[in-house]
Structures are given as structure tokens and as C-alpha cells.
Scaffold this motif. Structure first.
Motif, short mmCIF file in Angstrom:
data_model
loop_
_atom_site.label_atom_id
_atom_site.label_comp_id
_atom_site.label_asym_id
_atom_site.label_seq_id
_atom_site.Cartn_x
_atom_site.Cartn_y
_atom_site.Cartn_z
N LEU A 159 39.42 34.99 37.06
CA LEU A 159 40.73 35.39 36.52
C LEU A 159 41.71 35.33 37.69
O LEU A 159 41.58 36.10 38.65
N ASN A 160 42.67 34.42 37.61
CA ASN A 160 43.59 34.22 38.74
C ASN A 160 44.95 34.85 38.46
O ASN A 160 45.69 34.38 37.61
N CYS A 161 45.28 35.90 39.21
CA CYS A 161 46.55 36.63 39.00
C CYS A 161 47.57 36.34 40.11
O CYS A 161 48.57 37.04 40.22
N GLY A 177 50.46 34.55 41.67
CA GLY A 177 51.60 33.64 41.48
C GLY A 177 52.66 33.86 42.54
O GLY A 177 52.47 34.72 43.40
N TYR A 218 52.57 30.46 40.58
CA TYR A 218 51.45 29.53 40.53
C TYR A 218 51.81 28.16 41.10
O TYR A 218 50.94 27.43 41.55
N GLY A 262 48.64 28.36 42.80
CA GLY A 262 47.70 28.21 41.69
C GLY A 262 46.70 27.07 41.80
O GLY A 262 45.53 27.22 41.46
N VAL A 265 43.09 27.24 43.46
CA VAL A 265 42.11 28.02 42.69
C VAL A 265 41.54 27.17 41.56
O VAL A 265 40.32 27.13 41.33
N CYS A 289 38.28 29.03 34.51
CA CYS A 289 39.40 29.71 35.17
C CYS A 289 40.46 30.09 34.13
O CYS A 289 40.78 29.29 33.26
N ASP A 325 44.42 32.03 33.85
CA ASP A 325 45.54 32.60 34.62
C ASP A 325 46.59 33.17 33.67
O ASP A 325 46.44 33.09 32.45
N SER A 376 49.99 32.43 34.07
CA SER A 376 51.20 31.70 34.44
C SER A 376 52.16 31.56 33.26
O SER A 376 51.74 31.30 32.14
N GLY A 401 45.43 28.36 30.86
CA GLY A 401 46.61 28.99 31.48
C GLY A 401 47.33 29.90 30.52
O GLY A 401 47.01 29.99 29.33
N MET A 446 44.63 39.12 29.23
CA MET A 446 43.86 38.27 30.15
C MET A 446 42.36 38.59 30.11
O MET A 446 41.51 37.70 30.01
#
Length: 366
Positions: free
Chosen positions: A33-35, A37, A39, A43, A46, A57, A59, A61, A87, A315
Motif C-alpha cells: 500500500l503506497n501512501c 505522494g 506520486y 510513485g 514503488v 500495489c 495507491d 493517487s 491506483g 485503501m
């Protein structure tokens, strides 16, 4: 089999500037989980590390250029690896994208067009957002021409218009339903919903839904303030010096709405959102290409403070759906919008249980 959770969850340190650390992190998980930004700056490393090392993955965004750029660059690689890159799984754009699908599924007949109206209510402490979102807006608007070039490069197939064409509203209009002024929503919702509808039409032969996204801004006083701030923002964003000013002093240029500290707990506790969807379509057996739409529906997505409470809920539940509903995801891996990835999963049920609630407000008869 599924990896069992250990007794304790450890902490891994990695850095978007260090590809090795990202690769090591991605190899140890099924889903990131990519938080982090904006991004457009942080971004891609990742996404690249996840795709190359076999991890999915997600995110949050709200940046169309990043989202669609990742599709162009990594969709085929992700499909080869059997991983999913999804995304905009936060407030941008789960309520809008899943809300349109919910509206479609609740209408008896064929849904052909939807307009959504976002209302954000705040308590006595007001609304506040961290300046990371502000930066994303500044750089996104400044780089609009490159987004057009990117879309030409992707070569999207046009989405056919089914049923009566949805009329675009003006830049500012008075909404009779809400008794206040509204403007087009400047976030990524429109582009995300369009990507979902294109995918569902081309891959699953489902009827595409036209979509317009708007936000309610209040009375005349709010409109005057917004227009003044908006003109200043659009002027400054065109120049490098202006962008530096906007990103250095977000609080001043946004009248306190965006700050480097973000919202206080009291501000978050006092804030909530409602997204209302007005859908129209054709009853069962009615020809969608002749005559006016003859059925309508109104639905709603309601939830807590959007940026810091509803977004983590959305998310995490998107992540749970990706892991738990694997058999209901698209057959191939790839880069997807939320609706494309999760249209067959139990994501809406999961959100309903955790305070982001989808409901039908009215279903007028034919």
C-alpha cells in the motif's frame, strides 16, 4: 497457500531513492500500500519495484498523469507477472468509481448516464488538508499539456455514447437539488470513471455509463471567494515563480484550507462527506438508442472526513479485497482503475461495514 501473519509485524525501512531497498521490501510481501505522494515525484519507483518483484500495489493517487502513465509503462509487465497495480484507491476515487457501479447495479434496466455531486460538511473547526494534495494539484495543472500527449500515446479507444448524450454543465451553476452553487469537480474522478467504463465495455462487453462529476460550493459569498482564489491559482500555476510561491505558502493561497501540518483531530472529527449520484437510463426491454431515458435513480455514498479517515478505510478494504477476492479480480494482472479491478468483488460490502456507506435514496417509477 496464503502467508500466515506472524505474531508481530516488523518495520522495514526503504527509500524511493534506493531501488535496492524497494526491491527487498517488495520481495517480502504480496501487496504494497503506497501512501507516498505527490506520486508524480515518488510513485513510479514503488510501482517498478512491485512489478519486477512480483508484488501487487495499491495507491491513493488523485493524479491522472501518474495513473495513466503507469498504465502505459507497466500494464503489460504487470500482466506478465500476474500482479495488480490499482491506483486512486482513496477518496480519489473509490466513492465515485464504485458509486457509479453501485448505481448501475441498483437500477432495474440499463444505466446510461450519471452525475455525482460532492458535499463536504465541517464542524466549527473547519476543514483542512495536508499540502501534499495541494502540491499534486499545482504540478498537475501546470503539466496539463503533457497529459494530453500521454493520452495520445496510449491511443485510447473511444467509449461509445449509449442512450441520450449527457449534457455538460457550465463552470458555475445553481443546483436546484441542493439549493446551492456547484462547479465541476477538479479531481481525478472523471478520468478514473472513464477508464473503468472503457475497460468494462471493451473487456466485458458491458454498457458504458457517461459520467459528470461536480462539487457543491455553497452560496454567493463562497462563490465570490472561490472565483477570486481560483483565478489567482490558475495565473500563478503557469509560471515557475508562481508555483514556488504556491507550494511555499499553501496556507496563505488556500485561505487556510491546505497547510504543511494537515488537519487537527478536532477538524477530522467534525468533517464528513456525501456524494450523491443522479442516474438515468432505460427500463428493461427499452431500446437505448431511440427515445429519451425513462428511468431514474438517486444513490449516495456517505462517509467520515474524506482525506484521513475515509481514504485509509477505502485503501485498506481495497487491499483486503485484492487478497481475499483473488478469484473475482480480472483474469490477467495489469494496471487497473478501482472499478475495473473490484467490480466483481465484495469491496462495497466491506466499505459499508466500516463507515463508508452506499445506499439508494430514491427509485422513481418508469
Amino acid at each position: 497457500g496464503k502467508a500466515a501473519l506472524g505474531e508481530e509485524v516488523g518495520v522495514l525501512l526503504c527509500d524511493v531513492g534506493d531501488a535496492g531497498s524497494l526491491a527487498s521490501m517488495a520481495r517480502q510481501t504480496r501487496l504494497v500500500l503506497n501512501c507516498v505522494g505527490p506520486y508524480r515525484f515518488f510513485g513510479e519507483p514503488v510501482v517498478q519495484a512491485c512489478v519486477e518483484n512480483g508484488a501487487s500495489c495499491i495507491d491513493i493517487s488523485g493524479e491522472p498523469q501518474f495513473l495513466e502513465g503507469m498504465y502505459l509503462k507497466y500494464n503489460e509487465k504487470a500482466a506478465e507477472k500476474g500482479v495488480y497495480v490499482v491506483g486512486s484507491c482513496g477518496f480519489d476515487s473509490i466513492p465515485a468509481d464504485m458509486g457509479v457501479l453501485y448505481t448501475r447495479d441498483k437500477l432495474k434496466g440499463t444505466l446510461t448516464a450519471v452525475e455525482s455531486f460532492l458535499s463536504v460538511k465541517s464542524g466549527p473547526e473547519g476543514v483542512c488538508v495536508h499540502d501534499g494534495t495541494w502540491k499534486s494539484a499545482v504540478y498537475g495543472l501546470a503539466d496539463e499539456d503533457n497529459l494530453k500527449k500521454l493520452r495520445k500515446k496510449i491511443g485510447y479507444a473511444p467509449v461509445p455514447v449509449v442512450g441520450a448524450k449527457l449534457k455538460k454543465r457550465g463552470f458555475l451553476f445553481y443546483s436546484q437539488e441542493f439549493k446551492e452553487y456547484s462547479i465541476p469537480f477538479m479531481g481525478s474522478d472523471g478520468s478514473v470513471v472513464k477508464r473503468t467504463q472503457r475497460y468494462l465495455h471493451t473487456e466485458l462487453q458491458e454498457t458504458p455509463v457517461q459520467y459528470g462529476a461536480y462539487v457543491n460550493v455553497g452560496g454567493l459569498g463562497s462563490v465570490i471567494k472561490l472565483m477570486f482564489a481560483g483565478m489567482l491559482f490558475l495565473l500563478l500555476v503557469k509560471f515557475n515563480f508562481g508555483r514556488k510561491l504556491l507550494t511555499k505558502y499553501p496556507e496563505f493561497f488556500s485561505a487556510g484550507r491546505f497547510t504543511k501540518k494537515g488537519p487537527t483531530q478536532k477538524q477530522m472529527d467534525g468533517t464528513s462527506f456525501t456524494m450523491t449520484f443522479f442516474g438515468e437510463g432505460y427500463s428493461e426491454g427499452q431500446d437505448t438508442q431511440s427515445g429519451k431515458p425513462n428511468v431514474k435513480i438517486c444513490t449516495e455514498v456517505r462517509g467520515p472526513e474524506p482525506g484521513y479517515i475515509a481514504t485509509p478505510i477505502a485503501m485498506v478494504q481495497a487491499g483486503v479485497s485484492l487478497l481475499e477476492d483473488a478469484a473475482l479480480l480480472p483474469k490477467r494482472g495489469g494496471v487497473y482503475s478501482p472499478g475495473a479491478a473490484f467490480s466483481k468483488t465484495k469491496l462495497i460490502d466491506r466499505l459499508n461495514k466500516r463507515g463508508v456507506e452506499f445506499s439508494v435514496i430514491s427509485k422513481p417509477e418508469v
